[in-house]
Scaffold this motif. Structure first.
Motif, PDB file in Angstrom:
ATOM      1  N   ALA A   1      76.266 -95.599  92.478  1.00 34.99           N
ATOM      2  CA  ALA A   1      76.635 -95.627  93.896  1.00 34.99           C
ATOM      3  C   ALA A   1      75.455 -95.328  94.808  1.00 34.99           C
ATOM      4  CB  ALA A   1      77.756 -94.625  94.157  1.00 34.99           C
ATOM      5  N   GLY A   2      74.411 -94.724  94.265  1.00 46.93           N
ATOM      6  CA  GLY A   2      73.249 -94.381  95.082  1.00 46.93           C
ATOM      7  C   GLY A   2      73.456 -93.162  95.946  1.00 46.93           C
ATOM      8  N   LYS A   3      74.457 -92.374  95.675  1.00 42.26           N
ATOM      9  CA  LYS A   3      74.745 -91.186  96.459  1.00 42.26           C
ATOM     10  C   LYS A   3      75.695 -90.287  95.665  1.00 42.26           C
ATOM     11  CE  LYS A   3      78.627 -93.386  98.858  1.00 42.26           C
ATOM     12  NZ  LYS A   3      79.229 -93.718 100.166  1.00 42.26           N
ATOM     13  N   ILE A   4      75.839 -89.050  96.158  1.00 35.86           N
ATOM     14  CA  ILE A   4      76.761 -88.115  95.532  1.00 35.86           C
ATOM     15  C   ILE A   4      78.192 -88.516  95.884  1.00 35.86           C
ATOM     16  CG2 ILE A   4      77.479 -85.707  95.377  1.00 35.86           C
ATOM     17  CD1 ILE A   4      74.790 -86.242  94.149  1.00 35.86           C
ATOM     18  N   LEU A   5      79.042 -88.524  94.893  1.00 35.37           N
ATOM     19  CA  LEU A   5      80.435 -88.904  95.130  1.00 35.37           C
ATOM     20  C   LEU A   5      81.103 -87.911  96.079  1.00 35.37           C
ATOM     21  CD1 LEU A   5      81.445 -89.878  91.474  1.00 35.37           C
ATOM     22  CD2 LEU A   5      80.636 -91.366  93.303  1.00 35.37           C
ATOM     23  N   PRO A   6      81.939 -88.408  96.981  1.00 37.80           N
ATOM     24  CA  PRO A   6      82.531 -87.500  97.992  1.00 37.80           C
ATOM     25  C   PRO A   6      83.532 -86.509  97.434  1.00 37.80           C
ATOM     26  CG  PRO A   6      83.485 -89.701  98.155  1.00 37.80           C
ATOM     27  CD  PRO A   6      82.344 -89.799  97.168  1.00 37.80           C
ATOM     28  N   ASN A   7      84.196 -86.824  96.361  1.00 42.22           N
ATOM     29  CA  ASN A   7      85.249 -85.950  95.846  1.00 42.22           C
ATOM     30  C   ASN A   7      84.767 -85.010  94.749  1.00 42.22           C
ATOM     31  OD1 ASN A   7      84.739 -87.974  94.070  1.00 42.22           O
ATOM     32  ND2 ASN A   7      86.882 -88.372  93.526  1.00 42.22           N
ATOM     33  N   ILE A   8      83.457 -84.823  94.596  1.00 42.46           N
ATOM     34  CA  ILE A   8      82.930 -83.965  93.540  1.00 42.46           C
ATOM     35  C   ILE A   8      82.993 -82.508  93.981  1.00 42.46           C
ATOM     36  CG2 ILE A   8      80.530 -84.113  94.340  1.00 42.46           C
ATOM     37  CD1 ILE A   8      79.705 -84.182  91.385  1.00 42.46           C
ATOM     38  N   SER A   9      83.342 -81.623  93.067  1.00 43.68           N
ATOM     39  CA  SER A   9      83.498 -80.198  93.382  1.00 43.68           C
ATOM     40  C   SER A   9      82.171 -79.468  93.209  1.00 43.68           C
ATOM     41  CB  SER A   9      84.560 -79.575  92.481  1.00 43.68           C
ATOM     42  OG  SER A   9      84.146 -79.633  91.121  1.00 43.68           O
ATOM     43  N   MET A  10      82.139 -78.203  93.662  1.00 42.58           N
ATOM     44  CA  MET A  10      80.931 -77.397  93.534  1.00 42.58           C
ATOM     45  C   MET A  10      80.615 -77.092  92.068  1.00 42.58           C
ATOM     46  SD  MET A  10      79.519 -76.976  96.406  1.00 42.58           S
ATOM     47  CE  MET A  10      78.361 -75.744  95.848  1.00 42.58           C
ATOM     48  N   VAL A  11      81.644 -76.913  91.274  1.00 42.41           N
ATOM     49  CA  VAL A  11      81.421 -76.663  89.845  1.00 42.41           C
ATOM     50  C   VAL A  11      80.766 -77.877  89.198  1.00 42.41           C
ATOM     51  CG1 VAL A  11      82.544 -76.140  87.650  1.00 42.41           C
ATOM     52  CG2 VAL A  11      83.378 -75.081  89.761  1.00 42.41           C
ATOM     53  N   ASP A  12      81.257 -79.064  89.544  1.00 37.34           N
ATOM     54  CA  ASP A  12      80.658 -80.280  89.008  1.00 37.34           C
ATOM     55  C   ASP A  12      79.226 -80.456  89.502  1.00 37.34           C
ATOM     56  OD1 ASP A  12      83.004 -80.793  87.687  1.00 37.34           O
ATOM     57  OD2 ASP A  12      83.774 -82.197  89.189  1.00 37.34           O
ATOM     58  N   LEU A  13      78.972 -80.083  90.764  1.00 38.49           N
ATOM     59  CA  LEU A  13      77.608 -80.184  91.301  1.00 38.49           C
ATOM     60  C   LEU A  13      76.648 -79.258  90.560  1.00 38.49           C
ATOM     61  CD1 LEU A  13      78.174 -80.413  95.168  1.00 38.49           C
ATOM     62  CD2 LEU A  13      77.225 -82.183  93.669  1.00 38.49           C
ATOM     63  N   ASN A  14      77.096 -78.056  90.277  1.00 34.77           N
ATOM     64  CA  ASN A  14      76.242 -77.123  89.526  1.00 34.77           C
ATOM     65  C   ASN A  14      75.958 -77.645  88.118  1.00 34.77           C
ATOM     66  OD1 ASN A  14      76.121 -75.303  91.659  1.00 34.77           O
ATOM     67  ND2 ASN A  14      77.959 -74.212  90.994  1.00 34.77           N
ATOM     68  N   ASP A  15      76.984 -78.132  87.455  1.00 39.43           N
ATOM     69  CA  ASP A  15      76.783 -78.694  86.113  1.00 39.43           C
ATOM     70  C   ASP A  15      75.922 -79.947  86.162  1.00 39.43           C
ATOM     71  OD1 ASP A  15      78.330 -76.655  85.154  1.00 39.43           O
ATOM     72  OD2 ASP A  15      80.164 -77.852  84.988  1.00 39.43           O
ATOM     73  N   LEU A  16      76.093 -80.745  87.214  1.00 41.24           N
ATOM     74  CA  LEU A  16      75.285 -81.952  87.361  1.00 41.24           C
ATOM     75  C   LEU A  16      73.815 -81.611  87.566  1.00 41.24           C
ATOM     76  CD1 LEU A  16      75.194 -85.044  87.597  1.00 41.24           C
ATOM     77  CD2 LEU A  16      75.683 -84.785  90.038  1.00 41.24           C
ATOM     78  N   ALA A  17      73.551 -80.592  88.388  1.00 39.18           N
ATOM     79  CA  ALA A  17      72.159 -80.157  88.605  1.00 39.18           C
ATOM     80  C   ALA A  17      71.541 -79.656  87.305  1.00 39.18           C
ATOM     81  CB  ALA A  17      72.124 -79.064  89.669  1.00 39.18           C
ATOM     82  N   TRP A  18      72.312 -78.903  86.507  1.00 41.94           N
ATOM     83  CA  TRP A  18      71.804 -78.420  85.212  1.00 41.94           C
ATOM     84  C   TRP A  18      71.490 -79.579  84.275  1.00 41.94           C
ATOM     85  CZ3 TRP A  18      73.713 -79.020  80.268  1.00 41.94           C
ATOM     86  CH2 TRP A  18      73.118 -78.248  79.280  1.00 41.94           C
ATOM     87  N   LEU A  19      72.380 -80.573  84.229  1.00 46.99           N
ATOM     88  CA  LEU A  19      72.179 -81.709  83.337  1.00 46.99           C
ATOM     89  C   LEU A  19      70.956 -82.527  83.757  1.00 46.99           C
ATOM     90  CD1 LEU A  19      73.254 -83.383  80.962  1.00 46.99           C
ATOM     91  CD2 LEU A  19      74.652 -84.656  82.585  1.00 46.99           C
TER      92      LEU A  19
END
Length: 236
Positions: A123-141
Motif C-alpha cells: 500500500a505504500g503506507k501504514i494501514l489505518p486500522n493497525i493498533s499500537m501493539v501491532d505497530l510495536n511488533d512491526l517496528a521490532w520485525l
C-alpha cells in the motif's frame, strides 16, 4: 503395513484392557532383560495388577531383593534424583506443553506481523486500522530484518575483499611470464640468424675445399698466394 498409533488414554473396555495389559507386560519384561544383558546393569521389574493374585517380578524374587538393597544403600538425594510419581510426571508434561504453546504462539505472531509488513509495503503506507501493539511488533520485525540484511552485506563484502586479495598477486606474475616469453622469442630469433650465417660460411668453406683452390672468385676477396694470408678485404 504401518502400525496404527495408539492413543495414550485409559482403555474403557475390560476385555481389551486385559489383553493389552498381558501383551504390554510381556514386552516390558523382555525389554528389561535386554537392557540388563546388553548394557551390563542391574535391573528388576515388579508389576502389580488386578488380574494376578501375586505381583510378577523379573528376573526373580532374589534378584529383585538384591537390586532393591543396592538402591537403599545409595544416599537419599541420589535415590530421588530421577524419581517421579504420577503427580510430578504430569507437572513435567504440563510445563513442557506450555513451553511448546508459547513457542508456537510466538511463531504465529511473527508470521502475522510479517504479513502486515508486506501489506504496508504494497500500500505504500501504514494501514489505518493497525493498533499500537501491532505497530510495536512491526517496528521490532523491521529492525530484525535490517540487522539480518546488514550482516549479510558485511559477509559478502568480506568475502569479496578476500577474493580480491587472492587474485591481485597473480596479475604481476602473469605479466612477468609474458615478458619473459617475449624476451625468449627475441633471443631465439637472434640465435636463429646467427645459426643461418654460420651455415652459409660453412657451405662456402666446403665449396672451396671441393674446388681444390681453383680460380673461382671468393665471395670476400682473393687469396694472396705470395705471402700466404687472406687479404684485408676478407675482414671488411
Amino acid at each position: 503395513m504401518t502400525r496404527k498409533k495408539v492413543k495414550l488414554a485409559f482403555i474403557v473396555n475390560d476385555a481389551s484392557r486385559k489383553a493389552t495389559y498381558k501383551k504390554r507386560k510381556k514386552g516390558l519384561m523382555k525389554k528389561v532383560g535386554e537392557l540388563s544383558t546388553l548394557c551390563g546393569i542391574d535391573a528388576c521389574a515388579i508389576v502389580y495388577s488386578p488380574y494376578d493374585p501375586q505381583p510378577e517380578v523379573w528376573p526373580s524374587p532374589i534378584g529383585v531383593q538384591r537390586v532393591l538393597a543396592k538402591f537403599r544403600r545409595m544416599p537419599e538425594l541420589e535415590q530421588s534424583k530421577k524419581m517421579v510419581n504420577q503427580d510430578s510426571f504430569l507437572r513435567q508434561r504440563i510445563l513442557k506443553a506450555k513451553e511448546q504453546v508459547k513457542k508456537q504462539s510466538k511463531d504465529n505472531r511473527e508470521k502475522e506481523i510479517t504479513q502486515v509488513m508486506f501489506q504496508c509495503l504494497s500500500a505504500g503506507k501504514i494501514l489505518p486500522n493497525i493498533s499500537m501493539v501491532d505497530l510495536n511488533d512491526l517496528a521490532w520485525l523491521i529492525d530484525q530484518n535490517l540487522k539480518d540484511i546488514n550482516r549479510r552485506i558485511e559477509t559478502l563484502t568480506k568475502k569479496a575483499q578476500s577474493q580480491a586479495q587472492i587474485v591481485a598477486p597473480v596479475v604481476p606474475d602473469v605479466a612477468a611470464k609474458i615478458e619473459e616469453k617475449e624476451e625468449g622469442c627475441h633471443g631465439n630469433g637472434l640465435d636463429l640468424d646467427m645459426n643461418i650465417d654460420a651455415m652459409e660460411k660453412q657451405n662456402w668453406f666446403t665449396n672451396l675445399l671441393n674446388n681444390g683452390g681453383g680460380d673461382e672468385a671468393l665471395p670476400f676477396g682473393d687469396v694472396n698466394h705470395s705471402n700466404g694470408f687472406w687479404p684485408n678485404s676478407f675482414f671488411h
